[in-house]
Write a protein that holds these residues in place. Sequence first.
Motif, mmCIF file in Angstrom:
data_model
loop_
_atom_site.group_PDB
_atom_site.id
_atom_site.type_symbol
_atom_site.label_atom_id
_atom_site.label_comp_id
_atom_site.label_asym_id
_atom_site.label_seq_id
_atom_site.Cartn_x
_atom_site.Cartn_y
_atom_site.Cartn_z
ATOM 1 N N ARG A 52 0.821 -1.213 0.000
ATOM 2 C CA ARG A 52 0.000 0.000 0.000
ATOM 3 C C ARG A 52 0.853 1.261 0.000
ATOM 4 O O ARG A 52 0.435 2.300 -0.516
ATOM 5 N N PRO A 56 1.231 1.967 -4.328
ATOM 6 C CA PRO A 56 -0.170 2.317 -4.047
ATOM 7 C C PRO A 56 -1.094 2.098 -5.244
ATOM 8 O O PRO A 56 -2.280 1.804 -5.071
ATOM 9 N N SER A 59 -2.178 -1.627 -5.008
ATOM 10 C CA SER A 59 -2.776 -2.174 -3.791
ATOM 11 C C SER A 59 -4.287 -2.341 -3.908
ATOM 12 O O SER A 59 -4.873 -3.244 -3.305
#
Length: 245
Positions: A52, A56, A59
Amino acid sequence: MICFFLHRTLPFSELVKRANEKKHEQYFLNAEEKYYLRSLGDDPRKDVADIRSQFPELSGDIHLPIYCSSDRVFSCVLRIGSPHVQLWTHYDVMDNLLVQVTGRKRVVLFNPRDANNLYLTGDKSRVLDIDSPDLSLFPRFSRATRHECVLEPGDVLFIPALWFHNVVSVDFGVAVNVFWQNLDEKLYDSRDTYGNKDPLPAQRAQQILDRALKTLEELPDEYRDFYARRLVSRIEEKSYMAEPS
């Protein structure tokens, strides 16, 4: 066959491209070299891997069933590998889920009770070729019971803490590992960013054993052998060493 690895830096897109190639036009050592990415924290010495944070944009594509509370999740590791990349037999001290996103992966597992048959150095087995082991060097390995599966894209494998596993990428593959702390947090080494250091009581016990063995070296051979056997006997007599009924 002699195998070795090097740590090198590549743009992410170039890594994916090379890992998916059979033969490379650009390479570090040779045109058939393999590539493997294991994501790290922003500062590998202090931070754990978390898809994450490091990726990102990826994710949101990973949706995991909830097996533990979010505050117990330790790390979420992105893995990318060339075909035939193999991770040696090892154990982790936390439960984890191995999520196969693309490609296939062969996973061979061994029960923790087979630890004495795997010839360990730290958390890793010295038996590198588990399919054709040299039994003249590792005779007890033949006693180890293997559990094998092939993960297809979308499969999720639960690997309990302390279970040994050897992983081979059948194809170019992308996978995600999610590790969580199944013990009390205070039992883990706070300096461990990879999640593979033994719990603190286990580290202390091994240090005590190392000192005991060093102390026994002060004795003549026959005495050292006798008292070493007594130590082994005391450990074997403990109820936690009993075979399951």
